[in-house]
Design a protein around this motif. Structure first.
Motif, PDB file in Angstrom:
ATOM      1  N   MET A  30     -13.167  34.472 -13.870  1.00  0.00           N
ATOM      2  CA  MET A  30     -12.838  33.604 -15.003  1.00  0.00           C
ATOM      3  C   MET A  30     -11.797  32.563 -14.601  1.00  0.00           C
ATOM      4  SD  MET A  30     -12.641  36.089 -18.289  1.00  0.00           S
ATOM      5  CE  MET A  30     -12.988  37.765 -17.780  1.00  0.00           C
ATOM      6  N   ILE A  31     -10.763  33.008 -13.906  1.00  0.00           N
ATOM      7  CA  ILE A  31      -9.696  32.106 -13.460  1.00  0.00           C
ATOM      8  C   ILE A  31     -10.275  30.992 -12.604  1.00  0.00           C
ATOM      9  CG2 ILE A  31      -7.676  31.952 -11.931  1.00  0.00           C
ATOM     10  CD1 ILE A  31      -6.876  34.762 -13.009  1.00  0.00           C
ATOM     11  N   GLU A  32     -11.104  31.353 -11.641  1.00  0.00           N
ATOM     12  CA  GLU A  32     -11.682  30.359 -10.729  1.00  0.00           C
ATOM     13  C   GLU A  32     -12.673  29.434 -11.440  1.00  0.00           C
ATOM     14  OE1 GLU A  32     -10.973  29.514  -7.425  1.00  0.00           O
ATOM     15  OE2 GLU A  32      -9.224  30.616  -8.135  1.00  0.00           O
ATOM     16  N   GLY A  47      -1.216  36.944 -14.962  1.00  0.00           N
ATOM     17  CA  GLY A  47      -0.249  37.389 -15.969  1.00  0.00           C
ATOM     18  C   GLY A  47      -0.467  36.752 -17.328  1.00  0.00           C
ATOM     19  N   THR A  48      -1.227  35.695 -17.391  1.00  0.00           N
ATOM     20  CA  THR A  48      -1.605  35.061 -18.657  1.00  0.00           C
ATOM     21  C   THR A  48      -2.961  35.570 -19.115  1.00  0.00           C
ATOM     22  OG1 THR A  48      -0.398  33.049 -18.076  1.00  0.00           O
ATOM     23  CG2 THR A  48      -2.090  32.845 -19.783  1.00  0.00           C
ATOM     24  N   HIS A  54      -6.926  41.735 -22.932  1.00  0.00           N
ATOM     25  CA  HIS A  54      -6.644  43.000 -23.624  1.00  0.00           C
ATOM     26  C   HIS A  54      -6.519  42.778 -25.129  1.00  0.00           C
ATOM     27  CE1 HIS A  54      -4.877  44.366 -19.534  1.00  0.00           C
ATOM     28  NE2 HIS A  54      -6.173  44.569 -19.597  1.00  0.00           N
ATOM     29  N   SER A  55      -5.909  41.667 -25.522  1.00  0.00           N
ATOM     30  CA  SER A  55      -5.779  41.351 -26.942  1.00  0.00           C
ATOM     31  C   SER A  55      -7.154  41.103 -27.571  1.00  0.00           C
ATOM     32  CB  SER A  55      -4.895  40.110 -27.101  1.00  0.00           C
ATOM     33  OG  SER A  55      -4.892  39.676 -28.431  1.00  0.00           O
ATOM     34  N   LEU A  56      -7.996  40.333 -26.890  1.00  0.00           N
ATOM     35  CA  LEU A  56      -9.346  40.063 -27.403  1.00  0.00           C
ATOM     36  C   LEU A  56     -10.176  41.344 -27.480  1.00  0.00           C
ATOM     37  CD1 LEU A  56     -10.087  36.736 -25.489  1.00  0.00           C
ATOM     38  CD2 LEU A  56      -9.498  36.984 -27.910  1.00  0.00           C
TER      39      LEU A  56
END
Length: 114
Positions: A30-32, A47-48, A54-56
């Motif tokens: 996802m980051i990439e 870290g973001t 986890h919240s989603l």
């Protein structure tokens, strides 16, 4: 190009859900993908991203599963849920309305960064 993090904060969940609407992904993927598709504007750190994931997941907008990825390595993948698809589509409609209004105020489609 550096973009004010305040501008990005509200859209990060929508962007992640959009990626997962296309296909299941693991975190680094996802980051990439966000970095590449945004031409380096969205450079999320783990870290973001992971607290957001986890919240989603706690909200029922996505779910995770583990899958073997070459050898003994196990990756944690995420997939969007039906609830997440509905949430994403509503947020996308809101974003289109908001961005259209900003573009009109800023000078229309021809508005360029200086």
């Amino acid at each position: 190009m550096t973009v004010d993090k305040g501008l990005l904060a509200g859209s990060t969940a929508m962007l992640v859900l959009r990626l997962l609407e296309q296909e299941d992904m693991y975190g680094y993927q996802m980051i990439e993908t966000l970095r590449r598709e945004s031409e380096n504007v969205f450079e999320l750190k783990a870290g973001t991203l992971y607290p957001l994931l986890h919240s989603l997941e706690r909200k029922g907008l996505l779910e995770s599963y583990e899958q073997e990825a070459g050898g003994a390595r196990i990756r944690k993948y995420y997939r969007i849920t039906q609830k997440g698809i509905g949430f994403y589509r509503e947020k996308h409609r809101e974003w289109k309305k908001y961005s259209s209004a900003v573009n009109r105020v800023m000078g229309g489609a021809h508005c360029e960064a200086t």
